[in-house]
Design an enzyme around this catalytic site. Structure first.
Site, mmCIF file in Angstrom:
data_model
loop_
_atom_site.group_PDB
_atom_site.id
_atom_site.type_symbol
_atom_site.label_atom_id
_atom_site.label_comp_id
_atom_site.label_asym_id
_atom_site.label_seq_id
_atom_site.Cartn_x
_atom_site.Cartn_y
_atom_site.Cartn_z
ATOM 1 N N GLU A 120 -69.359 -50.759 -6.219
ATOM 2 C CA GLU A 120 -68.871 -49.428 -6.593
ATOM 3 C C GLU A 120 -67.834 -49.508 -7.714
ATOM 4 O O GLU A 120 -67.780 -48.647 -8.586
ATOM 5 C CB GLU A 120 -68.236 -48.738 -5.372
ATOM 6 C CG GLU A 120 -69.220 -48.333 -4.300
ATOM 7 C CD GLU A 120 -70.019 -47.104 -4.706
ATOM 8 O OE1 GLU A 120 -70.906 -47.244 -5.567
ATOM 9 O OE2 GLU A 120 -69.758 -46.033 -4.153
ATOM 10 N N THR A 168 -69.322 -40.308 -11.131
ATOM 11 C CA THR A 168 -68.106 -40.486 -10.333
ATOM 12 C C THR A 168 -66.954 -40.889 -11.247
ATOM 13 O O THR A 168 -65.816 -40.441 -11.071
ATOM 14 C CB THR A 168 -68.363 -41.554 -9.257
ATOM 15 O OG1 THR A 168 -69.486 -41.123 -8.481
ATOM 16 C CG2 THR A 168 -67.170 -41.741 -8.344
HETATM 17 N N1 LIG Z 1 -78.372 -49.354 -7.810
HETATM 18 C C1 LIG Z 1 -77.842 -48.275 -8.369
HETATM 19 N N2 LIG Z 1 -78.177 -47.056 -7.910
HETATM 20 C C2 LIG Z 1 -77.676 -45.927 -8.497
HETATM 21 N N3 LIG Z 1 -76.855 -45.931 -9.552
HETATM 22 C C3 LIG Z 1 -76.483 -47.133 -10.049
HETATM 23 C C4 LIG Z 1 -76.950 -48.340 -9.470
HETATM 24 N N4 LIG Z 1 -76.405 -49.368 -10.150
HETATM 25 C C5 LIG Z 1 -75.646 -48.827 -11.122
HETATM 26 N N5 LIG Z 1 -75.694 -47.475 -11.065
HETATM 27 C C6 LIG Z 1 -74.999 -46.555 -11.972
HETATM 28 O O1 LIG Z 1 -74.038 -45.826 -11.205
HETATM 29 C C7 LIG Z 1 -73.911 -44.499 -11.694
HETATM 30 C C8 LIG Z 1 -74.165 -43.556 -10.542
HETATM 31 O O2 LIG Z 1 -73.172 -43.735 -9.588
HETATM 32 P P1 LIG Z 1 -72.118 -42.601 -9.298
HETATM 33 O O3 LIG Z 1 -71.660 -42.006 -10.589
HETATM 34 O O4 LIG Z 1 -71.114 -43.185 -8.382
HETATM 35 O O5 LIG Z 1 -72.994 -41.500 -8.564
HETATM 36 P P2 LIG Z 1 -73.444 -41.364 -7.073
HETATM 37 O O6 LIG Z 1 -72.608 -40.266 -6.541
HETATM 38 O O7 LIG Z 1 -74.841 -40.886 -7.120
HETATM 39 O O8 LIG Z 1 -73.266 -42.678 -6.431
HETATM 40 C C9 LIG Z 1 -74.946 -44.319 -12.777
HETATM 41 O O9 LIG Z 1 -74.292 -44.507 -14.017
HETATM 42 C C10 LIG Z 1 -75.916 -45.464 -12.529
HETATM 43 O O10 LIG Z 1 -76.554 -45.912 -13.698
HETATM 44 N N1 LIG Z 2 -64.123 -41.053 -3.118
HETATM 45 C C1 LIG Z 2 -65.048 -41.114 -4.231
HETATM 46 C C2 LIG Z 2 -66.430 -40.786 -3.695
HETATM 47 C C3 LIG Z 2 -67.508 -40.754 -4.750
HETATM 48 O O1 LIG Z 2 -68.733 -40.435 -4.121
HETATM 49 P P1 LIG Z 2 -70.089 -40.344 -4.949
HETATM 50 O O2 LIG Z 2 -71.141 -40.074 -3.923
HETATM 51 O O3 LIG Z 2 -69.931 -39.209 -5.899
HETATM 52 O O4 LIG Z 2 -70.274 -41.653 -5.633
HETATM 53 C C4 LIG Z 2 -64.618 -40.075 -5.264
HETATM 54 O O5 LIG Z 2 -64.424 -38.940 -4.860
HETATM 55 O O6 LIG Z 2 -64.453 -40.410 -6.429
#
Ligand SMILES: Nc1ncnc2c1ncn2[C@@H]1O[C@H](COP(=O)(O)OP(=O)(O)O)[C@@H](O)[C@H]1O
Ligand SMILES: N[C@@H](CCOP(=O)(O)O)C(=O)O
Length: 293
Positions: A120, A168
């Site tokens: 993450e 995020t």
């Molecule tokens: N295995 C994965 N699955 C999903 N997103 C990924 C993965 N690896 C890297 N990413 C990257 O993480 C970002 C999405 O994560 P995030 O912004 O935290 O959204 P979410 O709330 O859907 O987790 C995108 O930029 C994506 O390209």
């Molecule tokens: N605590 C994090 C949770 C992000 O969750 P996601 O499902 O949007 O990846 C934040 O609020 O930034």
């Protein structure tokens, strides 16, 4: 070859920023692993075209590196990236559980949560464990630096996913750096109410416990249609509504399983009123990552 189904999750729950999380019964990612001399990643499914296959940039690849467990990893995405439904966390959690079994490492859930949280960190800039904890352990989780507490809650839920992308990383930029004491008092009251509600499977207490006035209003600005969808869900009988994770997904807590259909339709119409297409999942609190040998 080993297969793991790792669920979508909803983090924060309003009052528990970076701490509370809930495993959802659907959707989910399916992660398959096979031993290999070096890690390679293949991604199919929802939004796979936006997901890096470079192991250093994919959350599952980072976990393989953390656990020193190289593998050929295939991820079938059921959880769209940048959704607020823990998409990046589902792959990280799935990889952690699968690689632990593949290499027979015997890591505890807490160790796997720590490894998955490093995945993450690569995508959001922070090793927040509030999605990976429920994705591994299941139920409602409280993730703190000193460990994870979990409760096997049962609640009918709706998550509505508008056709908007909020990463995020970007949504963390709008979180205020300081908080007024009045807001701290409100947040503590809500968080305590929510935790008691989870342990009693009480949708009214959980709905009230979502209330929070610092992070959610700042992020609501990034989610066009949030106010309309929230009001529509409350009018349709939801006990509480908040942004799921960092958004744009929106979570509604329902009193009874039968209420979900009405609440889901109301949320989609609320977004439609604001000119935003959306789809809603009727779901519930679910289990953590499940391993198939
Ligand atoms: N295995 C994965 N699955 C999903 N997103 C990924 C993965 N690896 C890297 N990413 C990257 O993480 C970002 C999405 O994560 P995030 O912004 O935290 O959204 P979410 O709330 O859907 O987790 C995108 O930029 C994506 O390209
Ligand atoms: N605590 C994090 C949770 C992000 O969750 P996601 O499902 O949007 O990846 C934040 O609020 O930034």
């Amino acid at each position: 070859m080993l297969t793991v189904r790792a669920p979508a999750t909803s983090a924060n729950l309003g009052s528990g920023f970076d701490v509370f999380g809930l495993a959802l019964s659907a959707p989910a990612d399916v992660v398959r692993v096979e031993k290999a001399p070096e890690t390679t990643i293949e991604v199919t499914g929802a939004g796979s075209q936006y997901i890096p296959t470079d192991p250093a940039k994919n959350t599952a690849g980072v976990v393989a590196q953390e656990l020193d467990a190289p593998a050929r990893i295939h991820i079938d995405k059921g959880v769209r990236p940048a959704s607020g439904l823990g998409s990046s966390a589902a792959s990280a959690a799935g990889a952690a559980v699968a690689l632990n079994a593949l290499y027979d490492r015997g890591h505890s859930d807490e160790e796997l949560v720590r490894a998955a949280a490093e995945g993450e960190a690569v995508v959001s800039g922070a090793a927040h464990a509030d999605n990976v904890a429920p994705a591994i352990v299941g139920g409602f989780t409280i993730a703190r630096a000193d460990g994870i507490t979990s409760v096997d809650a049962s609640l009918p839920l709706v998550v509505c996913l508008p056709d908007i992308v909020v990463s995020t990383r970007d949504a963390r930029e709008v979180v205020p750096e300081t908080v007024a004491m009045d807001d701290v008092v409100e947040t503590v009251g809500s968080a305590a109410t929510l935790a008691v509600g989870m342990s009693r499977d009480d949708p009214s207490l959980v709905g009230r416990g979502l209330q929070e006035s610092v992070v959610t209003p700042a992020r609501a600005e990034l989610v066009r249609g949030y106010d309309e969808a929230k009001q529509a869900a409350l009018d349709a009988g939801a006990t509480g509504v908040t942004i799921s994770g960092a958004g744009p997904g929106v979570l509604a807590v329902c009193r009874r399983p039968d209420d979900r259909r009405r609440v889901a339709a109301a949320m989609v119409s609320g977004f439609d009123e604001a000119g935003v297409d959306a789809r809603a999942y009727q779901t519930a609190v679910g289990d953590g990552a499940e391993l198939f040998r």
